[in-house]
Scaffold this motif. Structure first.
Motif, PDB file in Angstrom:
ATOM      1  N   GLY A  45      10.343 -29.642  13.110  1.00 52.69           N
ATOM      2  CA  GLY A  45      10.296 -30.800  12.216  1.00 52.69           C
ATOM      3  C   GLY A  45       9.905 -32.026  13.021  1.00 52.69           C
ATOM      4  N   LEU A  46       9.502 -33.096  12.337  1.00 46.18           N
ATOM      5  CA  LEU A  46       9.059 -34.297  13.049  1.00 46.18           C
ATOM      6  C   LEU A  46      10.217 -35.168  13.527  1.00 46.18           C
ATOM      7  N   SER A  47      11.328 -35.198  12.784  1.00 42.99           N
ATOM      8  CA  SER A  47      12.364 -36.178  13.102  1.00 42.99           C
ATOM      9  C   SER A  47      13.057 -35.869  14.435  1.00 42.99           C
ATOM     10  N   SER A  48      13.769 -36.858  14.959  1.00 43.67           N
ATOM     11  CA  SER A  48      14.375 -36.790  16.292  1.00 43.67           C
ATOM     12  C   SER A  48      13.322 -36.444  17.337  1.00 43.67           C
ATOM     13  N   GLN A  49      12.214 -37.196  17.306  1.00 40.30           N
ATOM     14  CA  GLN A  49      11.122 -37.034  18.273  1.00 40.30           C
ATOM     15  C   GLN A  49      10.565 -35.617  18.309  1.00 40.30           C
ATOM     16  N   GLY A  50      10.414 -35.075  17.112  1.00 36.07           N
ATOM     17  CA  GLY A  50       9.759 -33.765  17.016  1.00 36.07           C
ATOM     18  C   GLY A  50      10.602 -32.617  17.537  1.00 36.07           C
TER      19      GLY A  50
END
Lengths: 156, 156
Positions: B80-85
């Motif tokens: 996923g993209l969040s938390s710097q990928g």
């Protein structure tokens, strides 16, 4: 009474990654976690490529009438044995661009995800929302979700 | 003070499906959801095949010293993209056979899942546990999890 902005839900492309990270960062919890730099750190693109080739994951964006990206959502369809071998849909990273909130965009995205999960044979859709996001919890309850579980997290 | 039973964690095989479904059904919440029949309904095997060929999903079992299956757990690694990928690990369907509880088997399985998620580059492991499973919540807190989120579900 606020007008509803109809949006088109479509699969995210590589050139949407910057806008999506911008929405993830524009958030009380996301602010400390993301790095919104120009150029964007390469790990965001690596993560995009990993999720884009995963057939069980759909990262989608909501596009308004002018073609601007105003929201995002990730849906994972997860096969499993429980509930008679039904797949589960997991919704993650739901965001609506700050200036576009309260226009029904989040609802259109989540309804899309529910319909997509049903179409893929899921009997359950689940998500975790931070306990401080009280408005989000109210929003999901309005869409038929139950606050039935405790969402437990362990960050490294 | 109860003795710890050391277990071996290994990938589930097709011939474990019956024992796993037995554990899923032997549970206050699972009882009404599963169909533990002989022969087992074919949808369980179809679900096993779907998850077994998904490279992001690991359904594992805990085997005791006699080779008996005494627990199960499913770990999904989700890009996923969040938390710097960063990828996320999602733990699901944790069960320990009733006669084998309180011997540290669940802990060995969850510690395996945490280590595996870290090794795969996750920065976060998450799970949903029903709000009535107070003992489970205490167990996860003991292993370092925070009850930071509300787990919302929509069943069809």
């Amino acid at each position: 009474m606020t007008a509803i902005s109809p949006v088109t839900i479509r699969r995210a492309r590589r050139d949407d990654v910057g806008v999506i990270v911008g929405m993830l960062a524009d958030d009380p919890l996301g602010r400390g976690r993301e790095r919104l730099e120009d150029p964007l750190p390469p790990y965001y693109f690596r993560a995009f490529e990993a999720l884009d080739r995963d057939s069980n994951i759909q990262l989608v964006v909501a596009e308004d009438g002018d073609g601007a990206v105003v929201g995002c959502l990730q849906l994972c369809i997860l096969p499993g044995l429980s509930s008679q071998g039904a797949s589960r849909g997991l919704i993650e990273d739901v965001r609506v661009a700050t200036p576009c909130r309260s226009r029904g965009i989040g609802e259109q995205m989540v309804q899309w995800a529910i319909a997509e999960a049903r179409a893929k044979g899921c009997k359950l859709v689940e998500l975790l929302t931070h306990h401080t996001r009280v408005d989000a919890q109210r929003f999901y309850v309005r869409l038929g979700f139950q606050p039935s579980h405790v969402g437990m997290t362990l960050r490294f």
